[in-house]
Enzyme design. Structure first.
Site, PDB file in Angstrom:
ATOM      1  N   ASP A   1       0.541   6.726  -3.962  1.00 17.25           N
ATOM      2  CA  ASP A   1      -0.555   6.276  -4.821  1.00 17.25           C
ATOM      3  C   ASP A   1      -0.811   7.242  -5.975  1.00 17.25           C
ATOM      4  O   ASP A   1      -0.841   6.839  -7.142  1.00 17.25           O
ATOM      5  CB  ASP A   1      -1.846   6.132  -4.004  1.00 17.25           C
ATOM      6  CG  ASP A   1      -1.930   4.804  -3.267  1.00 17.25           C
ATOM      7  OD1 ASP A   1      -1.038   3.965  -3.456  1.00 17.25           O
ATOM      8  OD2 ASP A   1      -2.886   4.613  -2.501  1.00 17.25           O
TER       9      ASP A   1
ATOM     10  N   HIS B   1       0.846  -1.187   0.000  1.00 17.44           N
ATOM     11  CA  HIS B   1       0.000   0.000   0.000  1.00 17.44           C
ATOM     12  C   HIS B   1       0.883   1.240   0.000  1.00 17.44           C
ATOM     13  O   HIS B   1       2.106   1.159   0.137  1.00 17.44           O
ATOM     14  CB  HIS B   1      -0.926   0.003   1.210  1.00 17.44           C
ATOM     15  CG  HIS B   1      -2.025  -1.008   1.134  1.00 17.44           C
ATOM     16  ND1 HIS B   1      -3.098  -0.873   0.289  1.00 17.44           N
ATOM     17  CD2 HIS B   1      -2.196  -2.193   1.781  1.00 17.44           C
ATOM     18  CE1 HIS B   1      -3.909  -1.916   0.419  1.00 17.44           C
ATOM     19  NE2 HIS B   1      -3.380  -2.734   1.319  1.00 17.44           N
TER      20      HIS B   1
END
Length: 392
Positions: A152, A122
């Site tokens: 991200d 992540h």
């Protein structure tokens, strides 16, 4: 728009991929989001301007459908770990043999090679491996991730947009597509080039949280106001620092030198005590129009700020949902974002296949064999109950 005529196939994933494809759609690309049959909605809520095709890529016939689509597309965006597409017989060697002009964008966490390439992760994991996480945090506290924006969306999604744009530009010269290995670790590290290039400068000579730009300086941080709100101070230059001191009602000749790092902790306490005596609104009246201090706006407040309204920085879609307007502004070919709701899974399956030359008989057979899914008849249900697990 700048990307008018460009056809993009986005294989469904989370956050970085949907954002990358949404940016392309905002600037004129036709984006088809290829989703798994049975999935219910894009949890990232970044489907603006896209159409949805529900297709089972794990079935050989589903992979064959995608291969036909890629033969007539400009860009394929895939978010899977290294090797997954090759197992599906959809690797770049095969698809670019069918369509040498295809730009094959691979957006992953760790990249297509290396010992971590097949691992999941992540934003915080990618941020940690890039080295950037070690530089973010208060003095004496653990490092902390600034939401999931850096790896991200900046290092991942936006860097991938840049790669696709450069590949499209290069294709105008060579006539050939290429493979893009975009990953969040290296994308985030690249964003931090300034940190690497200035490591040996005075900017970072103290431990984390004690430097000018990481919260250590009393003139470059945030302060709580009397009503529990916050003000952001950015007054590095001497002339702006003087404006800050004046606004706080302090006198420069009674304070230590601005750049005396040993005095910063006490200076922060002094500034904090002053900021705590007035509300955010009161401080805004004092500092509005100066270059020393800006209020910390909530998401609810930002859309009502005069500057933001004057610029038209936010847009509202047909569901009255507000979001930032695409950036940057182009003078001749600005983005024209869609104001329609995000598509639900499989809403456009049949019309997309029809556009790509699939016959009615082929579409019916694929539907019958559960290779594709079409949810057009259920549109009203999905608009009202997008989170429902009820089977249609």
């Amino acid at each position: 728009m700048a990307l008018q005529g460009i056809l993009v196939l986005e294989l469904a994933g989370l956050a970085p991929g949907p954002f990358c494809a949404m940016v392309l759609a905002d600037f004129g690309a036709r984006v088809v989001r290829v989703e798994r049959p049975g999935s219910h909605y894009d949890v990232s809520r970044l489907g603006r301007g896209k159409r949805s095709l529900a297709l089972d890529l794990k079935q050989p016939r589903g992979a064959a459908v995608l291969r036909r689509l890629c033969a007539r597309s400009d860009v394929l965006l895939e978010p899977f770990r290294s090797g997954v597409m090759e197992k599906l017989q959809l690797g770049p060697e095969i698809l670019q043999r069918d369509n040498p002009k295809l730009i094959y964008a691979r957006l992953t966490g760790f990249g297509q090679s290396g010992s971590f390439s097949r691992l999941a992760g992540h934003d915080i994991n990618y941020l940690a491996l890039s080295g950037v996480l070690s530089k973010i945090g208060r003095n004496g506290e653990n490092p902390y991730a600034p939401l999931n924006l850096l790896a991200d969306f900046a290092g991942g999604g936006l860097m991938c947009v840049l790669g696709i744009m450069m590949a499209l530009f290069e294709r105008t010269r060579s006539g050939k597509g290429q493979v893009i290995d975009a990953n969040m670790v290296e994308g985030t590290a690249y964003l931090s080039s300034f940190l690497w290039k200035t490591q040996k400068s005075s900017l970072w000579e103290a431990p984390r949280g004690q430097n000018i730009l990481d919260g250590g300086a009393p003139f470059y941080t945030t302060y709580r106001t009397a009503d529990g709100e916050f003000m952001a101070v950015g007054a590095i230059e001497p002339q702006f620092y003087e404006l800050l001191i004046k606004g706080l009602g302090l006198k420069s000749d009674e304070l230590p030198n601005q750049m005396s790092m040993d005095d910063w902790p006490e200076m922060k306490k002094k500034f904090a005590a002053v900021f705590a005596k007035k509300t955010k609104a009161e401080w805004c009246q004092i500092f509005d129009g100066t270059d020393a201090c800006v209020t910390v706006l909530t998401l609810e407040e930002v859309v009502h700020h005069d500057h933001i309204k004057e610029r038209g920085s936010f847009i509202t879609n047909e569901e009255q949902s507000m979001s930032p307007r695409p950036a940057p502004l182009l003078s001749n070919t600005p983005a024209i974002p869609s104001f329609k709701r995000d598509p639900f899974v499989g809403e456009h399956t049949e019309e997309i296949l029809d556009e790509f030359g699939f016959s009615r008989e082929e579409i019916d057979q694929l539907k019958s064999d559960k290779i594709i899914e079409s949810n057009k008849a259920s549109s009203k249900f999905w608009i009202l109950y997008p989170h429902s697990n009820i089977q249609k």
